[in-house]
Design a protein around this motif. Structure first.
Motif: not given
Ligand SMILES: [Zn+2]
Length: 286
Positions: A51, A130, A134, A250, A254
């Protein structure tokens, strides 16, 4: 030139954008070299769940420097190094070591201490994207709640986890994200109703964006919890919302608070892929 027997120490989960490491091994890969360090701040792309892509970074050492053209998760059994999709085993397999491979066209000598400098602006745009991804998945789960007729697993906030049940692909973009969801037979068998979803889509999108605006306005703090500082140690994105503490496994980077996401908005579209409806959710922060 022995291959490492311990997983790479990674500092990107704490937000680090530079750091030093010692060169443990150099592996020729075509016209490039894979440089393995004992420690790195460089976020690698994971072939299993790609991702968030590779950081952009530079490697500097006494007497030279090289752009890191790609940074990928690799693994070794002690005799050979396998890169990305060539890794034949799962993370955590006994006897295997997982490492960060920095691909460069000019490599430093083994044993050299090198500095890794990350393109911090690009990293930040991915970190924001990111966290937005979420948050949008949680908001989408909430907007889809009424479509479930059977009990399914729930997300970090106790809502039926549409994202976990239907997500097909996920990509983190600069200050954005792109997720696709397959609304096929197997999802319907799990109790999800797709009836009238095309007509309902604008309403679902509005609901998602109302939730997102509320959450961003809360400016809840975001942190990364981790079991250790090595590449394969489990890490979690944790966001303490008024609705509860959201905790999602994860390995990415972030934002540190939801207020940083500013104008986060999601756009939903529905397409048909060989008879299966595919929902796309794109998020953007302008
Ligand atoms: Zn993630």
């Amino acid at each position: 030139m022995a291959l490492p027997r311990t997983d790479t120490v990674v500092s990107y989960p704490t937000g680090a954008t530079d750091g030093t490491g010692t060169v443990l091994h150099i592996e020729p890969v075509g016209e490039r070299f894979a440089v393995l360090l004992d420690a790195t701040p460089c976020h690698p792309v994971d072939a299993g769940w790609p991702d968030q892509g590779s950081d952009r970074a530079t490697l500097t050492w006494n007497g030279g420097s090289a752009d890191i053209v790609d940074c990928i998760v690799a693994a070794t059994d002690g005799s050979l190094l396998y890169l990305g999709g060539d890794i034949p085993v799962r993370k955590g397999t006994e006897g295997w070591t997982f490492v960060v491979a920095h691909l460069v066209t000019d490599a430093p000598p083994v044993g050299q201490v090198v500095t890794v400098e990350i393109d911090a602006k690009y990293r930040r745009s991915l970190s924001l994207g990111h966290t937005g991804c979420h948050l949008a998945s949680l908001a989408l789960n909430r907007a889809m709640t009424g479509r479930w007729s059977k009990e399914v697993r729930t997300d970090a906030l106790g809502t039926p986890d549409f994202d976990a049940e239907a997500n097909d692909t996920s990509r983190i973009l600069e200050r954005g994200s792109l997720d696709t969801y397959r609304l096929g037979k197997s999802l319907r068998k799990k109790g999800f109703s797709t009836e009238g979803i095309a007509e309902a889509l604008p309403g679902i999108e509005t609901e998602v964006n109302t939730t997102l605006a509320d959450w961003v306005a809360e400016n809840a703090p975001v942190r990364i919890d981790r079991d250790g500082d090595r590449l394969t140690d489990r890490r979690y994105w944790v966001c303490t919302l008024a609705d509860g503490e959201a905790r999602i496994a994860c390995g990415g980077t972030h934002a540190t608070g939801l207020g940083e996401l500013g104008s986060l908005r999601a756009t939903l579209t529905l397409e048909d892929a060989d008879g299966t409806p595919v929902l796309t959710m794109r998020t953007a922060q302008d």
